[in-house]
Design a protein around this motif. Structure first.
Motif, PDB file in Angstrom:
ATOM      1  N   ARG A 119      -0.086  47.313  -5.312  1.00  0.00           N
ATOM      2  CA  ARG A 119       0.668  48.385  -6.273  1.00  0.00           C
ATOM      3  C   ARG A 119       2.269  48.114  -6.175  1.00  0.00           C
ATOM      4  NH1 ARG A 119       0.180  54.864  -5.700  1.00  0.00           N
ATOM      5  NH2 ARG A 119       2.022  55.449  -6.822  1.00  0.00           N
ATOM      6  N   TYR A 120       2.811  47.831  -5.089  1.00  0.00           N
ATOM      7  CA  TYR A 120       4.367  47.950  -5.165  1.00  0.00           C
ATOM      8  C   TYR A 120       4.752  46.747  -5.897  1.00  0.00           C
ATOM      9  CZ  TYR A 120       8.932  48.328  -4.868  1.00  0.00           C
ATOM     10  OH  TYR A 120       9.981  48.607  -5.411  1.00  0.00           O
ATOM     11  N   ALA A 121       4.082  45.418  -5.663  1.00  0.00           N
ATOM     12  CA  ALA A 121       4.663  44.627  -6.439  1.00  0.00           C
ATOM     13  C   ALA A 121       4.584  44.514  -7.991  1.00  0.00           C
ATOM     14  CB  ALA A 121       3.825  43.190  -6.057  1.00  0.00           C
ATOM     15  N   THR A 122       3.509  45.276  -8.323  1.00  0.00           N
ATOM     16  CA  THR A 122       3.543  45.608  -9.912  1.00  0.00           C
ATOM     17  C   THR A 122       4.318  46.534 -10.439  1.00  0.00           C
ATOM     18  OG1 THR A 122       1.349  46.866  -9.471  1.00  0.00           O
ATOM     19  CG2 THR A 122       1.308  44.646 -10.114  1.00  0.00           C
ATOM     20  N   HIS A 123       4.709  47.493  -9.558  1.00  0.00           N
ATOM     21  CA  HIS A 123       5.779  48.726  -9.540  1.00  0.00           C
ATOM     22  C   HIS A 123       7.206  47.904  -9.851  1.00  0.00           C
ATOM     23  CE1 HIS A 123       4.196  52.492  -9.628  1.00  0.00           C
ATOM     24  NE2 HIS A 123       3.511  52.328  -8.122  1.00  0.00           N
ATOM     25  N   PHE A 172       9.259  35.319  -0.888  1.00  0.00           N
ATOM     26  CA  PHE A 172       9.867  36.534  -0.595  1.00  0.00           C
ATOM     27  C   PHE A 172      11.245  36.253  -0.055  1.00  0.00           C
ATOM     28  CE2 PHE A 172       5.974  38.797  -1.567  1.00  0.00           C
ATOM     29  CZ  PHE A 172       6.173  39.603  -2.498  1.00  0.00           C
ATOM     30  N   VAL A 173      11.266  35.049   0.754  1.00  0.00           N
ATOM     31  CA  VAL A 173      12.875  34.865   1.179  1.00  0.00           C
ATOM     32  C   VAL A 173      13.603  34.533  -0.112  1.00  0.00           C
ATOM     33  CG1 VAL A 173      14.234  32.824   2.315  1.00  0.00           C
ATOM     34  CG2 VAL A 173      12.036  33.854   3.385  1.00  0.00           C
ATOM     35  N   GLY A 174      12.975  33.888  -0.913  1.00  0.00           N
ATOM     36  CA  GLY A 174      13.630  33.567  -2.300  1.00  0.00           C
ATOM     37  C   GLY A 174      14.173  34.741  -3.225  1.00  0.00           C
ATOM     38  N   VAL A 175      13.083  35.880  -2.946  1.00  0.00           N
ATOM     39  CA  VAL A 175      13.379  36.961  -3.635  1.00  0.00           C
ATOM     40  C   VAL A 175      14.626  37.533  -2.934  1.00  0.00           C
ATOM     41  CG1 VAL A 175      12.661  39.182  -4.039  1.00  0.00           C
ATOM     42  CG2 VAL A 175      11.043  37.427  -4.114  1.00  0.00           C
ATOM     43  N   LEU A 176      14.946  37.717  -1.727  1.00  0.00           N
ATOM     44  CA  LEU A 176      15.993  38.143  -1.285  1.00  0.00           C
ATOM     45  C   LEU A 176      17.102  37.027  -1.437  1.00  0.00           C
ATOM     46  CD1 LEU A 176      14.813  39.310   2.519  1.00  0.00           C
ATOM     47  CD2 LEU A 176      15.663  40.579   0.293  1.00  0.00           C
ATOM     48  N   GLY A 177      16.928  36.152  -1.602  1.00  0.00           N
ATOM     49  CA  GLY A 177      18.083  34.903  -1.524  1.00  0.00           C
ATOM     50  C   GLY A 177      18.693  35.203  -3.050  1.00  0.00           C
ATOM     51  N   GLY A 178      18.138  35.793  -4.015  1.00  0.00           N
ATOM     52  CA  GLY A 178      18.405  36.101  -5.359  1.00  0.00           C
ATOM     53  C   GLY A 178      19.115  37.385  -5.475  1.00  0.00           C
ATOM     54  N   GLU A 179      18.049  38.510  -5.022  1.00  0.00           N
ATOM     55  CA  GLU A 179      18.545  40.030  -5.105  1.00  0.00           C
ATOM     56  C   GLU A 179      19.607  40.454  -4.206  1.00  0.00           C
ATOM     57  OE1 GLU A 179      14.655  42.006  -4.605  1.00  0.00           O
ATOM     58  OE2 GLU A 179      14.552  42.081  -6.867  1.00  0.00           O
ATOM     59  N   GLU A 180      19.833  39.924  -2.805  1.00  0.00           N
ATOM     60  CA  GLU A 180      21.001  40.276  -2.286  1.00  0.00           C
ATOM     61  C   GLU A 180      22.367  39.903  -2.492  1.00  0.00           C
ATOM     62  OE1 GLU A 180      20.905  42.252   0.595  1.00  0.00           O
ATOM     63  OE2 GLU A 180      19.080  41.716   1.604  1.00  0.00           O
ATOM     64  N   PRO A 181      22.546  38.576  -3.073  1.00  0.00           N
ATOM     65  CA  PRO A 181      23.957  38.427  -3.772  1.00  0.00           C
ATOM     66  C   PRO A 181      24.156  39.363  -5.116  1.00  0.00           C
ATOM     67  CG  PRO A 181      22.649  36.435  -3.198  1.00  0.00           C
ATOM     68  CD  PRO A 181      21.831  37.527  -3.105  1.00  0.00           C
ATOM     69  N   ILE A 182      23.097  39.649  -5.872  1.00  0.00           N
ATOM     70  CA  ILE A 182      23.611  40.405  -7.260  1.00  0.00           C
ATOM     71  C   ILE A 182      23.848  41.797  -6.503  1.00  0.00           C
ATOM     72  CG2 ILE A 182      22.311  41.329  -9.158  1.00  0.00           C
ATOM     73  CD1 ILE A 182      20.655  38.908  -9.184  1.00  0.00           C
ATOM     74  N   ALA A 212      17.232  48.826  -4.437  1.00  0.00           N
ATOM     75  CA  ALA A 212      17.357  49.188  -3.030  1.00  0.00           C
ATOM     76  C   ALA A 212      15.757  48.848  -2.729  1.00  0.00           C
ATOM     77  CB  ALA A 212      17.874  50.582  -2.892  1.00  0.00           C
ATOM     78  N   ARG A 213      14.867  49.537  -3.367  1.00  0.00           N
ATOM     79  CA  ARG A 213      13.578  49.365  -3.098  1.00  0.00           C
ATOM     80  C   ARG A 213      12.909  48.073  -3.049  1.00  0.00           C
ATOM     81  NH1 ARG A 213      13.143  54.040  -6.742  1.00  0.00           N
ATOM     82  NH2 ARG A 213      12.341  52.985  -8.599  1.00  0.00           N
ATOM     83  N   HIS A 214      13.267  47.266  -3.998  1.00  0.00           N
ATOM     84  CA  HIS A 214      12.781  45.936  -4.197  1.00  0.00           C
ATOM     85  C   HIS A 214      13.349  45.130  -2.737  1.00  0.00           C
ATOM     86  CE1 HIS A 214      13.209  45.996  -8.954  1.00  0.00           C
ATOM     87  NE2 HIS A 214      12.508  47.095  -8.375  1.00  0.00           N
ATOM     88  N   ILE A 215      14.644  45.301  -2.571  1.00  0.00           N
ATOM     89  CA  ILE A 215      15.032  44.765  -1.266  1.00  0.00           C
ATOM     90  C   ILE A 215      14.306  45.107  -0.047  1.00  0.00           C
ATOM     91  CG2 ILE A 215      17.032  44.206   0.213  1.00  0.00           C
ATOM     92  CD1 ILE A 215      18.637  43.975  -2.506  1.00  0.00           C
ATOM     93  N   GLY A 216      13.929  46.521  -0.162  1.00  0.00           N
ATOM     94  CA  GLY A 216      13.220  47.168   1.043  1.00  0.00           C
ATOM     95  C   GLY A 216      11.891  46.463   1.014  1.00  0.00           C
ATOM     96  N   PHE A 217      11.369  46.084   0.084  1.00  0.00           N
ATOM     97  CA  PHE A 217       9.892  45.713   0.090  1.00  0.00           C
ATOM     98  C   PHE A 217       9.890  44.263   0.484  1.00  0.00           C
ATOM     99  CE2 PHE A 217       6.495  43.049  -2.577  1.00  0.00           C
ATOM    100  CZ  PHE A 217       5.683  43.435  -2.029  1.00  0.00           C
ATOM    101  N   ALA A 218      10.943  43.420  -0.061  1.00  0.00           N
ATOM    102  CA  ALA A 218      11.038  42.081   0.481  1.00  0.00           C
ATOM    103  C   ALA A 218      11.220  42.153   2.046  1.00  0.00           C
ATOM    104  CB  ALA A 218      12.099  41.360  -0.172  1.00  0.00           C
ATOM    105  N   HIS A 219      12.005  43.091   2.670  1.00  0.00           N
ATOM    106  CA  HIS A 219      12.238  43.196   4.334  1.00  0.00           C
ATOM    107  C   HIS A 219      11.004  43.319   4.797  1.00  0.00           C
ATOM    108  CE1 HIS A 219      16.909  42.928   4.878  1.00  0.00           C
ATOM    109  NE2 HIS A 219      16.881  42.729   3.704  1.00  0.00           N
ATOM    110  N   GLN A 220      10.279  44.514   4.206  1.00  0.00           N
ATOM    111  CA  GLN A 220       9.076  45.112   4.956  1.00  0.00           C
ATOM    112  C   GLN A 220       8.075  43.737   5.116  1.00  0.00           C
ATOM    113  OE1 GLN A 220       7.770  47.916   5.954  1.00  0.00           O
ATOM    114  NE2 GLN A 220       9.684  49.069   6.019  1.00  0.00           N
ATOM    115  N   TYR A 221       8.154  43.236   3.758  1.00  0.00           N
ATOM    116  CA  TYR A 221       7.059  41.867   3.733  1.00  0.00           C
ATOM    117  C   TYR A 221       7.309  41.071   4.707  1.00  0.00           C
ATOM    118  CZ  TYR A 221       4.164  38.106   2.308  1.00  0.00           C
ATOM    119  OH  TYR A 221       3.257  37.175   2.091  1.00  0.00           O
TER     120      TYR A 221
END
Ligand SMILES: [Fe+2]
Ligand SMILES: [Fe+2]
Length: 329
Positions: A119-123, A172-182, A212-221
């Motif tokens: 559910r969260y990934a599709t949100h 998900f490491v890669g998700v953070l690698g892109g989302e955190e710098p942006i 903030a939510r997306h990064i939160g999810f990747a951290h949680q994961y």
């Protein structure tokens, strides 16, 4: 290796807490979300894009905007380069998010039923679709044919989502690698309070709020999955994490050759800004304060990976809390 299915046995208090956290993120996505066309006043005359508008001059918090070279350009050139740089950054962001959306779909394809991640990934994918619409609309309205991401990123982009199915941890490491710098760059600009064009300001505010939510999810994961990795996978991902972070940071933050040519940035200036000057190296380290904190917490910093963080130029003190401002870092 790293698959979801082999890690399904870890049901316990930690698992419930993780599921509850994802449920909260999902509910927040239902309650507070933005629509690319309803929530941005595209046709308000105050939000119109005028390519001669001095509000396109890069703020001094921008790594290029603060250079002697840029500051000494005539005003009309500062505006021209400023508009291109900002439109190009938006285009690169949307290309990264296209890959991310595809990756999230691939990740969900491998999930069994009754998983909170689905559910969260599709949100998240829904929100990223709105971001790509919002970003592309902005680029369209600048009237510029910006270069976008590096050629290598556009070439590899269609293959990167495949990692999400087989190697979700690294994905998900890669998700953070892109989302955190942006996110870091956008927040630095917003926090500076410097003049921004209202259209870009609105887009940035919407983006930061949902990221903030997306990064939160990747951290949680990653926090949830890391303790379930076997020793070999743990060593491998701990070594890969700083490499993935640096490669994606450069893909997102450093303009490609065509963009540099289009903006007329001299090679020497580009080399100083990305990343020869000590100030730029410090800025790059600061971008990863939250990730270093996470990596320490989940045990991904060890004798093998620590030198790699240093080698990649993204080592330093971990942040004390999420979103700690760079100045304090
Ligand atoms: Fe986004
Ligand atoms: Fe995102």
């Amino acid at each position: 290796m790293f698959t979801e299915e082999c890690q399904m046995s870890g049901v316990g208090i930690r698992h419930e807490t993780y599921d509850q956290a994802l449920q909260k993120l999902s509910e927040a996505s239902v309650e507070h979300h933005f629509d690319a066309f309803l929530d941005v006043p595209w046709d308000d005359p105050d939000y119109a894009i005028d390519p001669k508008d001095p509000r396109w001059v890069l703020p001094s918090v921008d790594t290029l905007g603060r250079t002697e070279w840029y500051r000494s350009l005539p005003l009309e050139r500062q505006i021209e380069v400023g508009l291109y740089r900002q439109a190009n950054a938006v285009k690169v962001g949307l290309q990264f998010e296209q890959v991310l959306i595809a990756g999230l779909a691939m990740y969900c394809l491998g999930l069994p039923s009754n998983r909170a991640e689905f559910r969260y990934a599709t949100h998240e994918a829904t929100e990223e679709c709105h971001h790509t619409q919002m970003f592309q609309e902005f680029v369209n309205r600048t009237g510029l044919n910006v270069a976008g991401a590096h050629t290598w990123f556009r070439a590899l982009g269609p293959f990167l989502p495949l990692f999400a199915r087989r190697f979700p941890f690294i994905f998900f490491v890669g998700v953070l690698g892109g989302e955190e710098p942006i996110d870091f760059v956008q927040k630095e600009i917003l926090r500076s309070g410097e003049t921004m064009h209202p259209l870009l300001l609105r887009i940035s505010q919407i983006h930061v709020a949902e990221e903030a939510r997306h990064i939160g999810f990747a951290h949680q994961y990653l926090e949830h999955r890391a303790p379930r990795l076997g020793w070999f996978d743990r060593v491998l991902v701990s070594a890969l994490t700083p490499l993935v972070m640096r490669v994606l940071c450069d893909a997102i933050v450093v303009p490609g050759k065509q963009a540099l040519r289009d903006m007329g940035i001299p090679k020497e200036v580009a080399r100083e800004v990305w990343w020869r000057s000590p100030e730029s190296q410090e800025g790059r380290r600061a971008m990863f304060g939250d990730i270093r904190m996470l990596a320490e917490e989940v045990g991904l910093i060890n004798r093998i990976s620590r030198p790699l963080w240093r080698l990649m130029g993204i080592d330093g003190r971990p942040n004390r809390y999420r979103n700690e401002p760079a100045r304090a870092a």
